[in-house]
Design an enzyme around this catalytic site. Structure first.
Site, PDB file in Angstrom:
ATOM      1  N   HIS A   1      -4.261  -9.586  12.039  1.00 45.54           N
ATOM      2  CA  HIS A   1      -4.504  -8.424  12.903  1.00 45.54           C
ATOM      3  C   HIS A   1      -5.843  -8.628  13.612  1.00 45.54           C
ATOM      4  O   HIS A   1      -6.781  -9.173  13.041  1.00 45.54           O
ATOM      5  CB  HIS A   1      -4.537  -7.161  12.046  1.00 45.54           C
TER       6      HIS A   1
ATOM      7  N   GLU B   1      -3.608   8.127   7.099  1.00 42.21           N
ATOM      8  CA  GLU B   1      -2.278   8.250   7.713  1.00 42.21           C
ATOM      9  C   GLU B   1      -1.238   8.847   6.772  1.00 42.21           C
ATOM     10  O   GLU B   1      -0.316   8.157   6.325  1.00 42.21           O
ATOM     11  CB  GLU B   1      -1.808   6.884   8.211  1.00 42.21           C
TER      12      GLU B   1
ATOM     13  N   GLU C   1      -2.635  -8.016   6.329  1.00 35.35           N
ATOM     14  CA  GLU C   1      -2.744  -7.980   7.796  1.00 35.35           C
ATOM     15  C   GLU C   1      -3.746  -9.019   8.294  1.00 35.35           C
ATOM     16  O   GLU C   1      -4.561  -8.733   9.167  1.00 35.35           O
ATOM     17  CB  GLU C   1      -3.140  -6.570   8.243  1.00 35.35           C
TER      18      GLU C   1
ATOM     19  N   GLU D   1      -8.747   4.701  15.110  1.00 37.67           N
ATOM     20  CA  GLU D   1      -8.342   3.292  15.115  1.00 37.67           C
ATOM     21  C   GLU D   1      -7.617   2.956  16.408  1.00 37.67           C
ATOM     22  O   GLU D   1      -6.742   3.696  16.843  1.00 37.67           O
ATOM     23  CB  GLU D   1      -7.339   2.991  13.982  1.00 37.67           C
TER      24      GLU D   1
ATOM     25  N   ARG E   1       0.858  -1.190   0.000  1.00 33.78           N
ATOM     26  CA  ARG E   1       0.000   0.000   0.000  1.00 33.78           C
ATOM     27  C   ARG E   1       0.892   1.238   0.000  1.00 33.78           C
ATOM     28  O   ARG E   1       2.110   1.118   0.098  1.00 33.78           O
ATOM     29  CB  ARG E   1      -0.913  -0.005   1.217  1.00 33.78           C
TER      30      ARG E   1
HETATM   31  C1  GAL Z   1      -3.032   1.511  10.443  1.00 27.61           C
HETATM   32  C2  GAL Z   1      -3.904   1.520   9.214  1.00 27.61           C
HETATM   33  C3  GAL Z   1      -4.862   0.372   9.183  1.00 27.61           C
HETATM   34  C4  GAL Z   1      -4.160  -0.882   9.598  1.00 27.61           C
HETATM   35  C5  GAL Z   1      -3.619  -0.704  10.981  1.00 27.61           C
HETATM   36  C6  GAL Z   1      -2.961  -1.951  11.509  1.00 27.61           C
HETATM   37  O1  GAL Z   1      -1.804   1.985  10.069  1.00 27.61           O
HETATM   38  O2  GAL Z   1      -4.598   2.725   9.074  1.00 27.61           O
HETATM   39  O3  GAL Z   1      -5.364   0.272   7.879  1.00 27.61           O
HETATM   40  O4  GAL Z   1      -3.128  -1.151   8.698  1.00 27.61           O
HETATM   41  O5  GAL Z   1      -2.669   0.316  10.980  1.00 27.61           O
HETATM   42  O6  GAL Z   1      -2.467  -1.769  12.801  1.00 27.61           O
END
Ligand code: GAL
Length: 689
Positions: free
Chosen positions: A362, A155, A359, A309, A116
């Site tokens: 995650h 981000e 991910e 997040e 990405r």
């Molecule tokens: C952030 C991102 C998410 C995901 C997350 C994982 O950087 O915005 O899309 O990748 O981290 O921890």
């Protein structure tokens, strides 16, 4: 009226939900999503982050059906949508058509598609494509009733080198310096024969022999941050043109990513939002949460902000190469830490764990194993709890919600400067210095803001300045005015040692402040890793010491005989000087945790600043925050023992009147509605945000 008050933003409760990717799932799963969202009391979904190739699989060929359906279904289910522009991940076709817009490393390696963020923010083709897809989304969904907030990009933080960047960097330098002579003299390019005779000889810093030029590097960091801000502005202009009443945000990643200047972005968003992934799950993790939340609130000018997040459980520990889980109760306590410190919601990455993709392990609100899991049960319990706490909702245009009398100076410039390789020690990192001070204050129960070196210092009683290497004359004057007007200014080693171009100020180190502090710093004496040094008051220092003269200052503590050979016993280590109505403190070593706490305690007592509650600290986090006409006291017990806290008010979670004290279970929390009125609370500020 401030801008945010003219915008449409419903905050009748605490926002709860997360990143939702319906484009990855079949019809049955999407139907189950709605049912599970209902069960978990989810009312907010962030949609479309990284979805560019699902929206536009081939140039100009749009597939809106899935997004139409998602917007409609979520709306019908009472879930508001935070709609992202998908520009953090251009599709493969874009990279094929515009290879010049791919990112290039400092080694000159062009990164190819496959992950990405594969774009160069300085590339005109990328900028044009990002503007185009933003307009397409705004025109199609700008008036959809589910749309609550624009989520611009994801981000901002991508840095690129290479020819497209070189051209933009030269333009930026021309605008800043006007001519090459000024660039050459500012960077002192005569050192190592770097004098530039043509603009085209200047590049974004490339991988080179030995040490690069620090001022060149610092300007490149500033340029890169400006480019990212310009990317944001491109999109904000379009969104505000098409949907003037829909607020917009972009999610900052905190605290370890520093390719952008948070203060500059914060001045342009309607709502500050952050993504936050603490790297520790011990007590340090809680300190990290407090720091991220305080920084977010400070970026928002003390007003409410949004946690965009966090992780429900497993987060990746890059250093250790493994995922770390959150034990039962931690996610809930973390969430309340963010809410107590001003977030108006608790959102997660991500709603449902994907079956595969970068991910795939995650954590998520709905884990791979499904709703019959600890994870989903904890999420549902949290959703129900927050749904019952609607009186804690915060309108983003509310005024300052936490009253802090202490501020720590936070500066992207200083962070970048501290990463210069040729400093006298590698142990002088800005982030580490700031977080150590914040953590010491967190452990002793104080409310703290972060502040820009260009911010309004006057509202604080104590301003702390750890490791602020570059300081301009104008900034130095403002700090001096703060102290003279009655403030307590605390300076650490290296503060103001250079000007804003990283040119060392002469006559004394820390020269921007030496006169004010009544000191002269004659020599830096960095220490070997693992060595400590004792001061005559019993404090211990590490990593750094200085040959310091107290020209016109009181010596609070001096180095002792076990000092480094360059230092003599009795040489001043910590000083204090009264200046007009205020006091200036100087600390010339990195105090260990206990000593730092002791000295901060001494300074805060002198300044008359007390902790939020006498019992706060050491794992008992107590935060007072405003909502509507009340103040609320969050009492979070991060320890494994029950703690008893004196307080009065109504315990919101049990609706019981507390008149004296409350016992908070190990790992538990309570929220007390205090018997206070608006008149006790600082009024909402209106600075045009
Ligand atoms: C952030 C991102 C998410 C995901 C997350 C994982 O950087 O915005 O899309 O990748 O981290 O921890």
């Amino acid at each position: 009226m401030s801008r945010i008050e003219t915008l449409r933003l419903d905050v009748d409760g605490i926002w709860f939900g997360g990143d939702y990717n319906p484009e990855q799932w079949d019809t049955a799963t999407r139907a189950e999503d709605i049912e599970l969202m209902h069960r978990a009391r989810v009312d907010t979904a962030t949609v479309g982050v990284f979805a560019w190739s699902s929206i536009e699989p081939r140039p100009g060929e749009y597939r809106f059906a899935w997004l139409d359906e998602a917007m409609d279904r979520l709306h019908a289910a009472g879930v508001r949508v935070i709609l992202a522009t998908p520009t953090a991940s251009p599709p493969p076709w874009f990279s094929r058509l515009h290879p010049e817009a791919l990112p290039v490393t400092a080694d000159g390696v062009r990164l190819l598609h496959g992950s990405r963020d594969t774009y160069n923010p300085a590339a005109p083709a990328y900028r044009a494509a990002a503007e185009r897809i933003t307009r397409v989304l705004a025109e199609r969904y700008g008036h959809h009733p589910a749309l609550a907030l624009w989520h611009v990009h994801n981000e901002y933080g991508t840095v690129s080198h290479g020819p497209e960047t070189d051209r933009a960097f030269r333009r930026w330098l021309r605008e800043r310096y006007g001519d090459l002579d000024t660039v050459n003299s500012t960077w002192n390019t005569a050192f190592w024969s770097q004098g530039y005779g043509e603009w085209d000889d200047i590049h974004a810093p490339q991988r080179t022999q030995y040490l690069p030029n620090p001022s060149h590097l610092l300007d490149f960091r500033r340029f890169s941050a400006d480019i990212l801000l310009n990317c944001f502005r491109d999109q904000a202009r379009i969104l505000r043109e098409i949907t003037p009443s829909v607020p917009l945000t972009t999610n900052f990643i905190l605290p370890t990513w520093n390719n952008y200047d948070g203060w500059a972005f914060a001045a342009e968003v309607d709502v500050v939002s952050i993504d936050h992934y603490p790297s520790d799950i011990g007590p340090r993790g809680e300190a990290q949460v407090a720091f991220g939340a305080d920084l977010a609130r400070s970026y928002a000018g003390g007003r409410p902000w949004l946690l965009m997040e966090q992780a429900t459980s497993l987060t990746y520990d890059y250093a250790a190469g493994r995922f770390v889980p959150k034990e039962p109760g931690r996610m809930r306590r973390n969430t309340h830490q963010y809410l107590a410190r001003g977030s108006f919601g608790s959102l997660f990455f991500q709603w449902r764990a994907p079956r595969v993709g970068a991910e795939f392990f995650h954590s998520a609100m709905v884990p791979h194993v499904g709703a019959d899991s600890r994870g989903f049960r904890e999420i549902s319990a949290l959703g129900a709890e927050l749904a019952g706490l609607a009186e804690l909702a915060l309108a983003p245009h509310a005024g300052r919600v936490v009253d802090a009398r202490i501020a720590i100076v936070w500066s992207a410039d200083a962070w970048w400067a501290s990463e210069t390789r040729a400093l006298p020690s590698d142990d002088t990192g800005f982030l580490a210095a700031v977080t150590a001070v914040h953590e010491a204050l967190w452990r002793s129960g104080h409310a703290v803001d972060l502040i820009s070196p260009d911010g309004d210092l006057a509202r604080y009683d104590v301003v702390l300045v750890p490791s602020l290497i570059p300081v301009s004359d104008a900034q130095a004057d403002r700090f001096a005015r703060f102290a003279r007007a009655g403030g307590h200014l605390v300076l650490w080693y290296l503060a103001g040692t250079t000007d804003e171009h990283l040119r060392v100020r002469t006559g004394s180190f820390a020269a921007a402040f030496a006169g004010l502090a009544g000191i002269r710093v004659e020599e830096h004496v960095p220490m070997h890793a693992g060595r400590t040094i004792t001061l005559d008051d019993g404090s211990r220092g590490e990593a750094w010491s200085e040959v310091l003269q107290a020209v016109d200052a009181e010596v609070v503590a001096a180095y002792t005989a076990d000092a480094h050979a360059v230092l003599s016993a009795g040489s001043p280590a910590i000083t204090r000087r009264r200046v007009d109505d205020g006091v200036v403190h100087y600390i010339s070593t990195r105090l260990d945790d206990a000593s730092l706490r002791d000295h901060l305690g001494r300074i805060l007592r002198e300044a008359g600043v007390a902790p939020t509650a006498a019992v706060a600290g050491d794992g008992l986090e107590i935060v007072r925050r405003r909502a509507g006409t009340h103040t609320y006291l969050w009492i979070l017990n991060h320890t494994d023992e029950e703690r008893v806290v004196p307080t009065r008010g109504v315990d919101l979670l049990t609706a019981v009147e507390v008149d004296g004290e409350i016992a908070v279970a190990a790992g538990g929390l309570c929220i007390i509605r205090e018997h206070r009125t608006e008149s006790d609370i600082e009024p909402a500020a209106d600075d045009g945000r």
